[in-house]
Design a protein around this motif. Structure first.
Motif, PDB file in Angstrom:
ATOM      1  N   TYR A  36       2.762   2.740 -15.411  1.00  0.00           N
ATOM      2  CA  TYR A  36       1.690   2.575 -14.443  1.00  0.00           C
ATOM      3  C   TYR A  36       0.677   3.696 -14.615  1.00  0.00           C
ATOM      4  O   TYR A  36       1.031   4.822 -14.929  1.00  0.00           O
ATOM      5  N   GLN A  38      -2.408   5.703 -12.567  1.00  0.00           N
ATOM      6  CA  GLN A  38      -3.015   5.930 -11.271  1.00  0.00           C
ATOM      7  C   GLN A  38      -4.252   6.810 -11.437  1.00  0.00           C
ATOM      8  O   GLN A  38      -4.152   7.997 -11.750  1.00  0.00           O
ATOM      9  N   LYS A  42      -6.924   5.987  -6.218  1.00  0.00           N
ATOM     10  CA  LYS A  42      -6.566   4.568  -6.323  1.00  0.00           C
ATOM     11  C   LYS A  42      -5.054   4.389  -6.347  1.00  0.00           C
ATOM     12  O   LYS A  42      -4.296   5.347  -6.516  1.00  0.00           O
ATOM     13  N   GLY A  43      -4.627   3.148  -6.178  1.00  0.00           N
ATOM     14  CA  GLY A  43      -3.218   2.845  -6.301  1.00  0.00           C
ATOM     15  C   GLY A  43      -2.809   2.721  -7.760  1.00  0.00           C
ATOM     16  O   GLY A  43      -3.652   2.470  -8.632  1.00  0.00           O
ATOM     17  N   PRO A  44      -1.532   2.917  -8.052  1.00  0.00           N
ATOM     18  CA  PRO A  44      -1.066   2.742  -9.439  1.00  0.00           C
ATOM     19  C   PRO A  44      -1.301   1.315  -9.919  1.00  0.00           C
ATOM     20  O   PRO A  44      -1.264   0.365  -9.130  1.00  0.00           O
ATOM     21  N   LEU A  46      -0.141  -1.392 -13.067  1.00  0.00           N
ATOM     22  CA  LEU A  46       0.716  -1.685 -14.208  1.00  0.00           C
ATOM     23  C   LEU A  46      -0.161  -1.882 -15.442  1.00  0.00           C
ATOM     24  O   LEU A  46      -1.060  -2.726 -15.445  1.00  0.00           O
ATOM     25  N   PHE A  89       2.866   6.969 -14.656  1.00  0.00           N
ATOM     26  CA  PHE A  89       4.234   6.930 -14.146  1.00  0.00           C
ATOM     27  C   PHE A  89       5.048   5.887 -14.910  1.00  0.00           C
ATOM     28  O   PHE A  89       4.547   4.797 -15.193  1.00  0.00           O
ATOM     29  N   GLN A  99      15.487  -1.419  -8.203  1.00  0.00           N
ATOM     30  CA  GLN A  99      15.135  -0.084  -8.661  1.00  0.00           C
ATOM     31  C   GLN A  99      13.733   0.227  -8.163  1.00  0.00           C
ATOM     32  O   GLN A  99      12.786  -0.452  -8.516  1.00  0.00           O
ATOM     33  N   PHE A 100      13.613   1.221  -7.348  1.00  0.00           N
ATOM     34  CA  PHE A 100      12.326   1.469  -6.699  1.00  0.00           C
ATOM     35  C   PHE A 100      11.754   2.829  -7.027  1.00  0.00           C
ATOM     36  O   PHE A 100      10.782   3.238  -6.428  1.00  0.00           O
ATOM     37  N   TYR A 101      12.388   3.529  -7.973  1.00  0.00           N
ATOM     38  CA  TYR A 101      12.054   4.922  -8.147  1.00  0.00           C
ATOM     39  C   TYR A 101      11.229   5.144  -9.398  1.00  0.00           C
ATOM     40  O   TYR A 101      11.538   4.643 -10.469  1.00  0.00           O
ATOM     41  N   PHE A 102      10.171   5.912  -9.223  1.00  0.00           N
ATOM     42  CA  PHE A 102       9.245   6.209 -10.301  1.00  0.00           C
ATOM     43  C   PHE A 102       9.533   7.582 -10.880  1.00  0.00           C
ATOM     44  O   PHE A 102      10.121   8.442 -10.223  1.00  0.00           O
ATOM     45  N   THR A 104       8.304  11.289 -12.344  1.00  0.00           N
ATOM     46  CA  THR A 104       7.555  12.338 -11.651  1.00  0.00           C
ATOM     47  C   THR A 104       6.080  12.359 -12.003  1.00  0.00           C
ATOM     48  O   THR A 104       5.309  13.058 -11.375  1.00  0.00           O
TER      49      THR A 104
ATOM     50  N   TYR B  35       5.389   2.733  -0.100  1.00  0.00           N
ATOM     51  CA  TYR B  35       5.581   4.030  -0.745  1.00  0.00           C
ATOM     52  C   TYR B  35       4.719   5.072  -0.041  1.00  0.00           C
ATOM     53  O   TYR B  35       3.635   4.774   0.458  1.00  0.00           O
ATOM     54  N   PHE B  90       1.088   3.625   0.256  1.00  0.00           N
ATOM     55  CA  PHE B  90       0.788   2.474  -0.585  1.00  0.00           C
ATOM     56  C   PHE B  90       1.730   1.326  -0.267  1.00  0.00           C
ATOM     57  O   PHE B  90       2.922   1.508  -0.031  1.00  0.00           O
ATOM     58  N   GLY B 105      -1.648  -1.927  -3.687  1.00  0.00           N
ATOM     59  CA  GLY B 105      -2.909  -1.899  -2.971  1.00  0.00           C
ATOM     60  C   GLY B 105      -3.598  -0.565  -3.191  1.00  0.00           C
ATOM     61  O   GLY B 105      -3.085   0.306  -3.906  1.00  0.00           O
TER      62      GLY B 105
END
Lengths: 112, 113
Positions: A36, A38, A42-44, A46, A89, A99-102, A104, B35, B90, B105
């Motif tokens: 991703y 960022q 702004k938002g990240p 893909l 990221f 899995q929700f973890y990015f 660092t 998030y 987010f 978003g």
């Protein structure tokens, strides 16, 4: 859970040079590997992803390579431009959908 | 425009107050994720909803809660706000689980004074 590390944490390159960011992970069951981008404020977003049945994927100036044995994958940006300056990221996923973890994050600066 | 809509874009409020952040997912996406991103910090997972049901929780404080409505939009409620809650929040959506990639978003910037 998955331990995710990104290297380097910051990277400065001259415009036109290449940049490589590496993501290492711990869960051998991971089989989805996205990156991703960022931009400031702004938002990240893909930008590229790969699944474990593929070793490399390219999309114009960006590519992702995967080494499942060593449990790492890398983002490659060629012919860098100032608009590539952003935080990148990784988020390796064991295909559980849980899995929700990015990672660092890596702050890339392209110097004109 | 990513297709994920967050409102408001900016919010300034006092300590002790309660706020509600809203998210409309991309059309067709059933999963919504929240998030938190503090200054110079990474993305901290708070909570996931799938088709109206809570699916997973991350490091979400007890003062925070969320829900997803039948039309799939989601709200994140933050109460008893503290200065340390100031951050970018987010919302992201995906067609199913996290292994399909997220669409984020543009975020809500919360400032607690």
């Amino acid at each position: 859970g998955e331990n995710v590390e990104q290297h380097p944490s910051t990277l400065s390159v001259q415009e036109g040079d290449s940049a490589v960011i590496k993501c290492t992970y711990s869960d051998s069951a991971s089989n989805y590997f996205p990156w991703y981008k960022q931009e400031l404020g702004k938002g990240p977003q893909l930008i590229i992803d790969i699944r474990s049945n593929v070793g490399e994927k390219k999309d114009q100036r960006i590519a992702v390579t995967l080494n499942k044995t060593a449990k790492h994958f890398s983002l490659h940006i060629t012919e860098t431009q100032p608009e590539d300056s952003a935080v990148y990221f990784c988020a390796p996923d064991p295909n559980t959908g849980n899995q929700f973890y990015f990672g660092t994050g890596t702050s890339l600066t392209v110097i004109p | 425009d990513s297709g994920v809509t967050q409102t408001p874009k900016h919010l300034i409020t006092a300590t002790g107050q309660r706020v509600t952040l809203r998210c409309s997912p991309r059309s067709g996406d059933l999963s919504v994720y929240w998030y938190q991103q503090s200054l110079d910090q990474g993305l901290q997972f708070l909570i996931q909803y799938y088709n109206g049901e809570e699916r997973a929780k991350g490091n979400i404080l007890e003062r925070f809660s969320a829900q997803q409505f039948p039309d799939l939009h989601s709200e994140l409620n933050l109460s008893s706000l503290e200065l340390g809650d100031s951050a970018l929040y987010f919302c992201a959506s995906s067609v199913a689980g996290s292994n399909y990639g997220y669409t984020f978003g543009s975020g809500t910037r919360l400032t607690v004074v």
